[in-house]
Motif scaffolding. Structure first.
Motif, PDB file in Angstrom:
ATOM      1  N   ALA B 140      -2.051  -1.060   4.383  1.00  0.00           N
ATOM      2  CA  ALA B 140      -2.165  -1.609   3.020  1.00  0.00           C
ATOM      3  C   ALA B 140      -3.393  -2.231   2.814  1.00  0.00           C
ATOM      4  CB  ALA B 140      -1.088  -2.973   3.377  1.00  0.00           C
ATOM      5  N   ARG B 160       0.595  -8.521  -1.987  1.00  0.00           N
ATOM      6  CA  ARG B 160       0.419  -7.111  -0.982  1.00  0.00           C
ATOM      7  C   ARG B 160       0.811  -7.406   0.263  1.00  0.00           C
ATOM      8  NH1 ARG B 160      -3.455  -2.683  -0.713  1.00  0.00           N
ATOM      9  NH2 ARG B 160      -3.540  -1.965  -2.822  1.00  0.00           N
ATOM     10  N   GLU B 187      -6.637  -4.617  -9.490  1.00  0.00           N
ATOM     11  CA  GLU B 187      -5.582  -4.699  -8.684  1.00  0.00           C
ATOM     12  C   GLU B 187      -4.305  -3.900  -8.931  1.00  0.00           C
ATOM     13  OE1 GLU B 187      -6.111  -9.327  -6.807  1.00  0.00           O
ATOM     14  OE2 GLU B 187      -5.394  -9.084  -8.648  1.00  0.00           O
ATOM     15  N   LEU B 191      -2.677  -1.358  -6.300  1.00  0.00           N
ATOM     16  CA  LEU B 191      -1.096  -1.334  -6.257  1.00  0.00           C
ATOM     17  C   LEU B 191      -0.641  -0.047  -6.480  1.00  0.00           C
ATOM     18  CD1 LEU B 191       0.823  -3.242  -5.121  1.00  0.00           C
ATOM     19  CD2 LEU B 191       1.565  -3.604  -7.440  1.00  0.00           C
TER      20      LEU B 191
END
Lengths: 291, 265, 335
Positions: B140, B160, B187, B191
């Motif tokens: 991640a 996250r 972001e 994602l």
């Protein structure tokens, strides 16, 4: 049978006192949104205030009520300042522990100031017994019922008919929204807390008159009774809390007819635990009314 | 009947309010399935019904052909439903690594006895938890935050972390409630890539989202809810072309076109 | 403070060994009996407060009725050793198990209740236990209590002086610490802490919160029962007045002052509270007022206790997004 009926009357009478305690308690909890453990001590101090008034001014019930209400009001202010105001945005357990600490403080101070012994409060109200057929009821019980009903009626009028009362209800339902429409939430919370405490003080006085004694450690069980009753009524609902108090009083007194009076408090607790297990929201219909 | 997660005529009423009304949905393994709809359309309620926080008033929810409508939240999680929340529900005062380690709860079996005597199970589990969580964090892209308190992170990173924590439990389906909310454009894009990557590895994903662009680019099937009812389901192209969706979701046609144009960009 | 913590963290095993050796050796330097009794109290209350800390500090279930479990342990020990002449060690285990079973029963309501309701249930249960102990005269001796509880022996070695009891208490405390440390740093402990931090999230990760809470309660109660059992043979006489709600609050004040959710907190709390008890003996009853005031002061200025972390849920800290970089950076620099 007669014995049971007289126990039932005792139960109703005691239940009325519990109801008054529970009313005070649920006002406090509703308006501050936090659970308190000091309520027993507040009631105890109310009882002591009335004790000294009776000592100096004779057996004047009216003065006693005023004294206990005022004394508890002042204590309520201290409780609010010390245990609630600082912690409105903190996790609940902090103010909870703070109230526990404050109740210890009050109890021990009271033990030092008033002595650890039981002080007698004899014959504040004449011991006169009326009988209606098989039912015997004494003056004390009638007076207690009258006082409780009068106070409950006054409170109900205040909450439903006055501006301040409506503001108080608004705060106890939704603090942010109350703040938005311009209610001074802190002041209202303080007033509400003090009203609840004052009512508790009167209940403490009635309790002392009923048992003809007052002592510094009487708060513990009283606070448990007040709590049980208001839990039974769904915590913040004033009317249902009163009903809960009545129930607890009756159950206790019927319970001890079948066993020993020593188990009086155990009965109340076991009943409370049962209620919480079976129907945690108490009499309240709405789910999620828990603070 | 097939499908990983399937609902049949699910209704969820709160008193007179029909938050979710008669919704059928079928998520196939390997899908990225999006649920969209205007505010108050019942998306989150529907999600909560699927993950066991609410019980459906009527209808059934099946997971791997097993009826989960009346199961508890924990039991459903144990079957392999991982989820995140609309408002992040992190263990704020724990480090990111600890957060993810709790995500490994289901993959491990240590009980009190094992923990006290440091048995083989305990050692294996600790090693598993450590490795699995580090691996999840690496995947991640959260490695550098491993020892930071979760609550101290920025909102996007917190989201996250929540996804990573859920992934650590190796769920069969990952349910994300508005994963891109509160994220900036960069972001959001990151994602989206992350989710696509996960999906390429075979992770089934069900998500709710407001960001049309995100949904259109990310999902391969979309369901549209409005006032608790399903009004359309299909591929992104089909959904964005659907008239009913346009009037219900975008309000007016012109405005709808505008958004559509955005979505295509 | 943080430097000390970092130093201790680096040389943990060394420090622990040093502390243990110190604890073993120092009572041998000819202290008065009364002094050794105080050390015994400190150790005893440490384990007691530590066991409460397991429920209050680690799983976040504010229990106020710990005195009840303590009471059960003491009575189990007293009754079984005086009536049935069973020897100390198996009964000690039974004391713990008895209390743990009580803990399990009391924790059943927690499956549906949270926070304050749980507190009240535990408070009520503790009081019910005391009332039963006071009134069930056939078994518990009622208000007269139980006298002449025999001293424990260990292979012909009799525990008959405070010093010997000191080592017994020390042994129990060390075992308690070791086991709790291992539990907390395992999956079990993590699941407890996840419940404390955020129950909803814990559930979504498949933590079965109900059994976890029950085990947590039972484990805490178990150690309270063990200490109750040792207390009974230590003072050789118990009656129900010892196990009042005030005793429960006393135990609670230790973990609050020391710091909830840390293993070191109860030690500090126990030393502070018992030390104060001795120091403040001249002012008599006022010392209880002092404790109460101390609790309030702690709640106002340091809700996490002396040893607690300021960045924990128990401190009531609000995490501020803006400061994220700074605090995060600091934390990383330490570790």
């Amino acid at each position: 049978m007669e014995y049971i009926i007289s126990q039932l009357i005792n139960g109703i009478c005691q239940g009325a006192i519990y109801a008054l305690m529970a009313i005070g308690y649920s006002v406090v909890v509703g308006v501050t949104g936090m659970v308190t453990f000091t309520h027993g001590e507040v009631m105890m101090l109310g009882a002591f205030a009335s004790y000294y008034v009776f000592l100096w001014a004779g057996n004047n019930l009216f003065l006693g009520i005023i004294a206990s209400f005022a004394a508890s009001w002042i204590v309520g202010m201290a409780v609010y300042k010390i245990c609630y105001e600082h912690f409105f945005n903190a996790p609940r357990h902090i103010s909870l522990i703070c109230t526990v600490g404050f109740s210890m403080l009050l109890k021990n101070l009271a033990q030092i100031l008033f002595g650890a012994n039981r002080l007698p409060m004899l014959n504040i109200i004449e011991n006169q017994v009326y009988s209606l057929g098989p039912v015997k009821i004494n003056l004390l019980q009638i007076v207690i019922l009258l006082v409780v009903f009068a106070l409950a009626a006054v409170l109900s009028l205040f909450l439903n008919r006055t501006r301040a009362g409506i503001a108080l209800r608004a705060v106890s339902q939704e603090k942010t929204a109350a703040y938005m429409v311009g209610i001074n939430v802190r002041r209202v919370a303080m007033t509400g807390n003090c009203i609840g405490c004052g009512i508790g003080g009167v209940a403490g006085m009635l309790m002392a008159i009923y048992y003809q004694t007052c002592y510094a450690t009487m708060g513990g069980t009283m606070s448990m009774k007040a709590f049980s009753s208001s839990v039974l009524g769904g915590m913040t609902d004033v009317r249902l809390s009163a009903l809960g108090g009545l129930c607890i009083g009756i159950i206790e007194n019927l319970g001890i007819t079948f066993s020993s009076a020593n188990f009086r408090d155990a009965f109340a607790f076991c009943f409370l635990i049962l209620v919480l297990l079976i129907r945690p929201q108490g009499f309240a219909v709405k789910k999620g009314a828990r603070p | 009947m097939s499908g990983l997660l399937r609902t049949e005529g699910v209704c969820c009423y709160f008193g007179g309010l029909k938050a979710v009304d008669n919704v059928d949905m079928q998520v196939e393994p390997g899908d990225i399935f999006g649920i969209i709809g205007p505010n108050g359309a019942g998306k989150t309620t529907f999600f909560n019904v699927c993950s066991g926080i609410y019980k459906p008033t009527h209808g059934k929810v099946y997971f791997c052909d097993q009826d989960i409508s009346n199961m508890s939240q924990e039991a459903i999680s144990h079957l392999g439903v991982g989820r995140t929340f609309q408002t992040t529900q992190l263990f704020q005062f724990m480090s990111v690594l600890e957060n993810v380690k709790i995500g490994c709860h289901m993959g491990t079996k240590t009980n009190m006895f094992d923990a006290i005597f440091h048995t083989k199970t305990y050692r294996a589990d600790e090693q598993y938890a450590e490795e699995k969580s580090m691996e999840t964090l690496r995947n991640a892209g959260l490695e550098q935050y491993a020892n930071t308190l979760a609550g101290n992170l920025s909102y996007g990173i917190q989201r996250r972390v929540e996804i990573a924590r859920s992934l650590a439990s190796s769920p069969k389906i990952l349910m994300l409630d508005e994963p891109a909310a509160g994220m900036n454009r960069l972001e959001t894009d990151a994602l989206r890539d992350f989710l696509k990557e996960l999906n390429a590895k075979g992770q089934t994903i069900l998500l709710i989202e407001h960001d049309m662009k995100f949904v259109m680019n990310c999902c391969n099937r979309i369901m549209v809810l409005n006032f608790g009812e399903k009004i359309c389901e299909g591929s992104p192209e089909f959904v964005s072309g659907n008239k009913e969706v346009q009037t219900a979701y975008f309000g007016s046609r012109t405005f709808g076109k505008d958004v559509e144009a955005n979505a295509e960009n | 403070m943080s430097k000390i913590k970092a130093f201790v963290g680096k040389h943990r095993s060394l420090m622990l060994t040093a502390a243990l050796v110190f604890a073993i050796v120092f009572p041998l330097f000819g202290f008065k009996k009364s002094m050794v009794r105080i050390f015994c109290r400190i150790l005893m209350y440490f384990t007691l407060a530590g066991s409460l800390n397991i429920t209050n500090g680690y799983s976040g279930q504010t229990s106020l009725g710990h005195a009840g479990f303590y009471c059960i342990g003491a009575y189990v020990m007293a009754i079984l050793t005086t009536r049935f002449q069973i020897s100390f060690w198996p009964v000690l285990l039974l004391s713990g198990i008895g209390a743990a079973v009580a803990g399990l029963i009391i924790s059943v309501p927690t499956l549906r209740l949270k926070g304050i309701y749980l507190s009240i249930i535990t408070l009520g249960a503790s009081e019910v236990i005391r009332i039963i102990a006071l009134n069930w005269e056939g078994v518990t001796g009622g208000s007269f209590g139980i006298k002449d509880i025999p001293r424990p022996t260990f292979f012909g070695f009799t525990f008959d002086s405070p010093l010997k009891f000191y080592y017994l208490f020390l042994g129990v405390a060390v075992i308690f610490l070791l086991i709790s440390y291992r539990l907390i740093h395992s999956r079990v402990g993590r699941s407890w802490m996840s419940i404390r931090e955020n129950e909803l999230a814990a559930k979504s990760l498949g933590v079965r919160t109900a059994p976890a809470k029950m085990m947590n309660f039972a484990y805490g109660a178990f150690w309270a029962g063990i200490i109750g059992g040792i207390y009974a043979v230590y003072v050789q006489y118990i009656d129900s007045a010892v196990f009042s709600l005030d005793e429960g609050f006393n135990i609670m004040s230790m973990i609050i002052i020391g710091g909830q959710g840390t293993l070191i907190g109860p030690i500090v709390g126990s030393i502070v509270v018992n030390g104060l008890t001795e120091l403040l003996r001249p002012i008599g009853v006022w010392r209880f007022v002092m404790y109460a005031a101390l609790i309030i002061v702690m709640m106002w200025f340091r809700p996490q206790g002396l040893m607690g972390e300021s960045n924990s849920i128990l401190a009531g800290a609000k995490i501020k997004m803006r400061k994220a970089g700074k605090t995060g950076g600091k934390k990383e620099a330490i570790s």
